[in-house]
Design a protein around this motif. Structure first.
Motif, mmCIF file in Angstrom:
data_model
loop_
_atom_site.group_PDB
_atom_site.id
_atom_site.type_symbol
_atom_site.label_atom_id
_atom_site.label_comp_id
_atom_site.label_asym_id
_atom_site.label_seq_id
_atom_site.Cartn_x
_atom_site.Cartn_y
_atom_site.Cartn_z
ATOM 1 N N VAL A 183 0.846 -1.196 0.000
ATOM 2 C CA VAL A 183 0.000 0.000 0.000
ATOM 3 C C VAL A 183 0.878 1.241 0.000
ATOM 4 O O VAL A 183 1.612 1.502 0.953
ATOM 5 C CB VAL A 183 -0.948 0.003 1.223
ATOM 6 N N LEU A 184 0.786 1.995 -1.083
ATOM 7 C CA LEU A 184 1.572 3.222 -1.235
ATOM 8 C C LEU A 184 0.786 4.204 -2.099
ATOM 9 O O LEU A 184 0.195 3.815 -3.116
ATOM 10 C CB LEU A 184 2.914 2.930 -1.914
ATOM 11 N N ALA A 185 0.770 5.466 -1.676
ATOM 12 C CA ALA A 185 0.136 6.543 -2.441
ATOM 13 C C ALA A 185 -1.304 6.217 -2.830
ATOM 14 O O ALA A 185 -1.746 6.512 -3.941
ATOM 15 C CB ALA A 185 0.965 6.861 -3.692
ATOM 16 N N GLY A 186 -2.026 5.593 -1.915
ATOM 17 C CA GLY A 186 -3.435 5.319 -2.148
ATOM 18 C C GLY A 186 -3.722 4.107 -3.019
ATOM 19 O O GLY A 186 -4.883 3.812 -3.295
ATOM 20 N N ARG A 187 -2.682 3.400 -3.443
ATOM 21 C CA ARG A 187 -2.870 2.216 -4.277
ATOM 22 C C ARG A 187 -2.525 0.956 -3.499
ATOM 23 O O ARG A 187 -1.568 0.927 -2.740
ATOM 24 C CB ARG A 187 -1.982 2.286 -5.528
ATOM 25 N N VAL A 188 -3.312 -0.074 -3.730
ATOM 26 C CA VAL A 188 -3.045 -1.392 -3.156
ATOM 27 C C VAL A 188 -2.541 -2.267 -4.298
ATOM 28 O O VAL A 188 -3.282 -2.539 -5.250
ATOM 29 C CB VAL A 188 -4.312 -2.004 -2.528
ATOM 30 N N LEU A 189 -1.286 -2.682 -4.221
ATOM 31 C CA LEU A 189 -0.638 -3.380 -5.322
ATOM 32 C C LEU A 189 -0.325 -4.816 -4.934
ATOM 33 O O LEU A 189 0.061 -5.096 -3.798
ATOM 34 C CB LEU A 189 0.653 -2.651 -5.717
ATOM 35 N N GLY A 190 -0.481 -5.725 -5.893
ATOM 36 C CA GLY A 190 -0.225 -7.139 -5.632
ATOM 37 C C GLY A 190 1.255 -7.469 -5.698
ATOM 38 O O GLY A 190 2.041 -6.769 -6.338
ATOM 39 N N PRO A 191 1.675 -8.554 -5.053
ATOM 40 C CA PRO A 191 3.106 -8.889 -4.982
ATOM 41 C C PRO A 191 3.716 -9.261 -6.325
ATOM 42 O O PRO A 191 4.917 -9.070 -6.531
ATOM 43 C CB PRO A 191 3.141 -10.064 -4.004
ATOM 44 N N GLU A 192 2.945 -9.801 -7.230
ATOM 45 C CA GLU A 192 3.481 -10.155 -8.545
ATOM 46 C C GLU A 192 3.697 -8.922 -9.413
ATOM 47 O O GLU A 192 4.645 -8.846 -10.196
ATOM 48 C CB GLU A 192 2.537 -11.124 -9.259
ATOM 49 N N ASP A 193 2.816 -7.935 -9.258
ATOM 50 C CA ASP A 193 2.802 -6.796 -10.171
ATOM 51 C C ASP A 193 3.569 -5.582 -9.668
ATOM 52 O O ASP A 193 3.996 -4.744 -10.465
ATOM 53 C CB ASP A 193 1.348 -6.370 -10.431
ATOM 54 N N VAL A 194 3.721 -5.427 -8.352
ATOM 55 C CA VAL A 194 4.288 -4.202 -7.797
ATOM 56 C C VAL A 194 5.737 -4.033 -8.233
ATOM 57 O O VAL A 194 6.510 -4.979 -8.287
ATOM 58 C CB VAL A 194 4.180 -4.184 -6.257
ATOM 59 N N ARG A 195 6.099 -2.798 -8.570
ATOM 60 C CA ARG A 195 7.485 -2.476 -8.885
ATOM 61 C C ARG A 195 7.738 -0.993 -8.674
ATOM 62 O O ARG A 195 6.844 -0.161 -8.860
ATOM 63 C CB ARG A 195 7.844 -2.876 -10.311
ATOM 64 N N LYS A 196 8.935 -0.677 -8.253
ATOM 65 C CA LYS A 196 9.328 0.716 -8.086
ATOM 66 C C LYS A 196 9.761 1.250 -9.440
ATOM 67 O O LYS A 196 10.680 0.721 -10.060
ATOM 68 C CB LYS A 196 10.461 0.828 -7.062
ATOM 69 N N VAL A 197 9.105 2.325 -9.891
ATOM 70 C CA VAL A 197 9.358 2.821 -11.240
ATOM 71 C C VAL A 197 9.918 4.237 -11.253
ATOM 72 O O VAL A 197 10.191 4.787 -12.316
ATOM 73 C CB VAL A 197 8.076 2.763 -12.100
ATOM 74 N N HIS A 198 10.083 4.850 -10.078
ATOM 75 C CA HIS A 198 10.663 6.184 -10.010
ATOM 76 C C HIS A 198 11.521 6.277 -8.755
ATOM 77 O O HIS A 198 11.176 5.721 -7.720
ATOM 78 C CB HIS A 198 9.563 7.259 -9.986
ATOM 79 N N GLY A 199 12.627 6.974 -8.857
ATOM 80 C CA GLY A 199 13.565 7.028 -7.747
ATOM 81 C C GLY A 199 13.347 8.155 -6.773
ATOM 82 O O GLY A 199 14.054 8.230 -5.755
ATOM 83 N N TYR A 200 12.337 9.032 -7.025
ATOM 84 C CA TYR A 200 12.202 10.213 -6.168
ATOM 85 C C TYR A 200 10.756 10.572 -5.835
ATOM 86 O O TYR A 200 10.469 10.948 -4.708
ATOM 87 C CB TYR A 200 12.888 11.406 -6.844
ATOM 88 N N ARG A 201 9.861 10.477 -6.791
ATOM 89 C CA ARG A 201 8.486 10.944 -6.567
ATOM 90 C C ARG A 201 7.772 10.111 -5.498
ATOM 91 O O ARG A 201 8.099 8.945 -5.287
ATOM 92 C CB ARG A 201 7.678 10.873 -7.867
ATOM 93 N N VAL A 202 6.761 10.716 -4.869
ATOM 94 C CA VAL A 202 6.017 9.982 -3.839
ATOM 95 C C VAL A 202 5.118 8.909 -4.457
ATOM 96 O O VAL A 202 4.746 7.948 -3.779
ATOM 97 C CB VAL A 202 5.185 10.929 -2.942
#
Length: 318
Positions: free
Chosen positions: A154-173
């Motif tokens: 759970v980050l920034a109002g989104r609930v993401l699944g373990p298969e799909d979640v990925r960090k795509v930006h190094g700075y933005r919230v």
């Protein structure tokens, strides 16, 4: 593990930016991760007083330094809490850098039917506008919502699944996304809006993995990642095999394509008994299809998650 019902939510703290501080409130990058205890993080969010919470400090690390030993400890701690009848869910505060790897690991080894919610922050707790407090509140909201289950991020109002979640930006919230699959749910003004089914893992494999991962982490199979790129010569492959790699994930270009020199080296390693998978260095899409004669595909998994999955598969074969 029974599904969540009324009871406590246990918050396990592992450090990360969410618990980080900087000398100046305007500094969002020059901070030290893992400086505040999880009890302090909870106390900083008055709205959390509406929930029955227990806070437990498990570690204080920058998640770039996440280790197999801490994964072993974390999985055992989460399983212990989920087994309690008076616990309805577990929330884990974590750093962002390796959150997706930890999420996939916990998803595979726990097969949790109660919620296990990972949350984090891109700004330290000392920032002028920290994102950690809202993310923590949202994570507890998801954990407390009847019907939620499995490992979730759970980050920034989104609930993401373990298969799909990925960090795509190094700075933005809003640094996390979920490939083409999109969020599992959204958190909107204290309410969880489900969009698709909650993630489920294979309980039989999870039980076998829980046994396998009890061995000392020094005995866990070594799996490394090698990247395909212009000018690649494949020289790292035999070096990694000599160091004891039992598995290699090739971070391929495009749809998992490999530089010819790297592929030659990987096929030699494969002939020596090393497990080899192809993944894609593109953040979305994974590897689609399996051309005849191609090295095995990691499918939709990112190279980092593919490394975790190949390590787990090798554990099951040991």
């Amino acid at each position: 593990m029974p599904s969540n019902s009324s009871g406590h939510i246990v918050i396990l703290g592992t450090g990360g930016t969410i618990a980080g501080t900087a000398a100046a409130a305007a500094d969002n990058v020059g901070y030290q991760a893992g400086q505040l205890g999880v009890a302090q993080l909870v106390a900083a969010v008055p709205a959390l007083a509406a929930h029955a919470l227990e806070a437990r400090q498990l570690a204080q690390v920058d998640s770039k330094d996440m280790s197999h030993a801490l994964w072993q400890q974390l999985a055992a701690a989460v399983a212990e809490e989920l087994a309690r009848e008076d616990v309805q869910a577990v929330v884990v505060t974590h750093g962002t850098d390796t959150l997706e790897e930890t999420a996939w690991f916990l998803h595979r080894v726990l097969a949790a039917t109660k919620p296990v919610v990972l949350t984090a922050a891109m700004r330290p707790a000392s920032a002028l506008m920290p994102d950690g407090p809202q993310n923590l509140l949202d994570a507890v909201t998801v954990a407390a919502t009847p019907g939620t289950r499995g490992v979730l991020c759970v980050l920034a109002g989104r609930v993401l699944g373990p298969e799909d979640v990925r960090k795509v930006h190094g700075y933005r919230v809003d640094a996390f996304a979920a490939d083409e699959a999109g969020p599992v749910a959204l958190v909107q003004e204290g309410q969880v809006r489900a969009l698709r089914a909650w993630p489920q893992a294979d309980p039989g494999e999870a039980a076998a993995l829980q046994v396998a991962m009890q061995r000392p982490v020094a005995q866990w199979p070594r799996v490394d990642i090698v990247t395909s790129h212009a000018g690649c010569d494949g020289a790292l492959v035999p070096a990694l095999v000599a160091l004891g790699s039992r598995g290699l994930v090739a971070e391929g270009t495009g749809n998992g394509t490999l530089h010819a020199a790297l592929e030659v080296a990987l096929r030699v390693a494969q002939a020596q008994g090393v497990a080899v998978w192809r993944a894609s260095r593109c953040w979305a899409g994974g590897v689609v299809g399996q051309p005849e004669g191609a090295l095995p595909s990691a499918g939709v998994l990112t190279p980092a998650k593919a490394r975790v999955e190949l390590m787990l598969q090798l554990m099951l074969r040991a």
